[in-house]
Design an enzyme around this catalytic site. Structure first.
Site, short mmCIF file in Angstrom:
data_model
loop_
_atom_site.label_atom_id
_atom_site.label_comp_id
_atom_site.label_asym_id
_atom_site.label_seq_id
_atom_site.Cartn_x
_atom_site.Cartn_y
_atom_site.Cartn_z
N THR A 1 9.32 5.96 8.71
CA THR A 1 9.55 5.79 7.28
C THR A 1 10.33 4.51 7.00
OG1 THR A 1 10.18 6.95 5.25
CG2 THR A 1 11.53 7.42 7.18
N LYS B 1 7.91 0.77 8.39
CA LYS B 1 6.45 0.97 8.36
C LYS B 1 5.65 -0.30 8.71
CE LYS B 1 6.47 4.77 5.04
NZ LYS B 1 5.82 5.37 3.89
N ASP C 1 -0.14 8.41 4.22
CA ASP C 1 0.43 8.56 2.87
C ASP C 1 -0.67 8.65 1.79
OD1 ASP C 1 3.14 8.57 3.56
OD2 ASP C 1 3.28 6.39 3.53
N GLY D 1 2.92 1.48 -11.83
CA GLY D 1 3.70 1.05 -10.67
C GLY D 1 2.82 0.34 -9.66
#
Ligand code: NAP
Length: 292
Positions: free
Chosen positions: A77, A81, A117, A142
């Site tokens: 994390t 990454k 993810d 975003g």
């Protein structure tokens, strides 16, 4: 004790078991150990999972030690990454295209990197909110790291179009340029957000607006959405953001961020073990922890 010693000790304590871990900086709040240990237990896999606080300077020696000690798999994390990609042997094309690895599989000594993810998000969206994304109009609010992963996975579902609206417009434009897809992908201005939301089938908040402790904030007004449209938020603290509450009040379908967390872990579990992940138990234990 430094983190390499911690890893070595941990290996000694659990000899005979398959070892898995998550690394990050910070890592203290991670619910991954709770979720993955539950998954191993529920699936009768003789394995153990722990979190290690690894700083950027420690990443390279930690990966070396993990390789030597035969750690079977890892979650990676923030902030590792990207840099972990230089320290493993093979990278799945999707993770390579995204420029980020969040899962490492030790395949007979060869470390292979994946990114779960985006696919975790899409699996959650399809199982919990809308079974078919094909030909649907999508608005993504975003343009950060999380947006990148989910847009990459969403484009594979062939929506009719994806519009990205970000506070800093240039970042949305950079994302648009970076993807090669037959699906129309646009960067739009903030002042177009309302109109785009009114036409959208799925509106996704990938910003941190509305996250604890700022729970009264929302990036999108619920009344902008069509009745029956999906309001999706990557945030899972709170479990139901102001955006989702408002959208539901105006006839929208709410989809929270917990599913993304569960399914990114489920894909990792499946890559490591070859077994189907016990997502019901994984969700229950994380939900209990978040609510206590
Ligand atoms: P990031 O790379 O830092 O990107 C943050 C994004 O939010 C940027 O687009 C930024 O806009 C925007 N933003 C931040 N504050 C804002 C504000 N006050 N007003 C408008 N826009 C604002 O972060 P990330 O890794 O993509 O994470 C984003 C969110 O997703 C976080 O809430 C995180 O908790 C969540 N997330 C959830 C999961 C899950 O498993 N459910 C996984 C990953 C992330 P600018 O470009 O203008 O700065």
């Amino acid at each position: 004790m430094d983190v390499i010693q911690q890893l070595t000790e941990w290996k000694k304590q659990h000899s005979g078991k398959e070892l898995y871990c998550v690394i990050g900086d910070p890592i203290k709040q991670s619910k991954s150990p709770l979720m993955l240990n539950e998954a191993f237990k529920a699936s009768s896999v003789d394995a153990i999972y722990a979190a290690f606080h690894v700083t950027p300077e420690q990443l390279s020696p930690f990966m070396e030690a993990a390789r030597e000690l035969g750690v079977a798999g890892m979650n990676v994390t923030i902030p590792h990454k990207l840099h972990v990609m230089d320290l493993i042997d093979e990278i799945h094309p999707d993770a390579r295209a995204l420029g980020a690895v969040n899962t490492v599989v030790n395949c007979k000594g060869k470390l292979i990197g994946y990114n779960t993810d985006g696919i975790g998000y899409v699996r959650s969206l399809k199982e919990e909110a809308i079974a078919n994304i094909k030909d649907k109009q999508v608005v993504v609010v975003g343009a950060g790291g999380a947006a990148r992963g989910i847009i990459y996975a969403l484009l594979k579902e062939k929506p009719s179009a994806v519009h990205i609206v970000n506070r800093t417009r240039e970042k949305a434009e950079e994302l648009v340029i970076s993807f090669e897809s037959s699906v129309p992908l646009y960067a739009a201005d903030q002042d177009q957000l309302q109109k785009l939301c009114e036409q959208a089938d799925i509106v996704i908040n990938t910003t941190s607006v509305g996250m604890f402790p700022h729970i009264d904030e929302t990036p999108v007004q619920g009344e902008w959405l069509k009745i029956g449209a999906v309001a999706s938020d990557l945030i899972y603290n709170p479990l139901k953001t102001r955006f989702l509450q408002d959208a539901e009040q105006y006839g929208g379908i709410a989809h929270g961020g917990l599913g993304m967390f569960i399914y990114q872990g489920a894909f990792a579990f499946e890559y490591w073990t070859g077994k189907q992940a016990p997502t019901k138990q994984m969700r229950e234990i994380v939900l209990n922890a978040l609510q206590s």
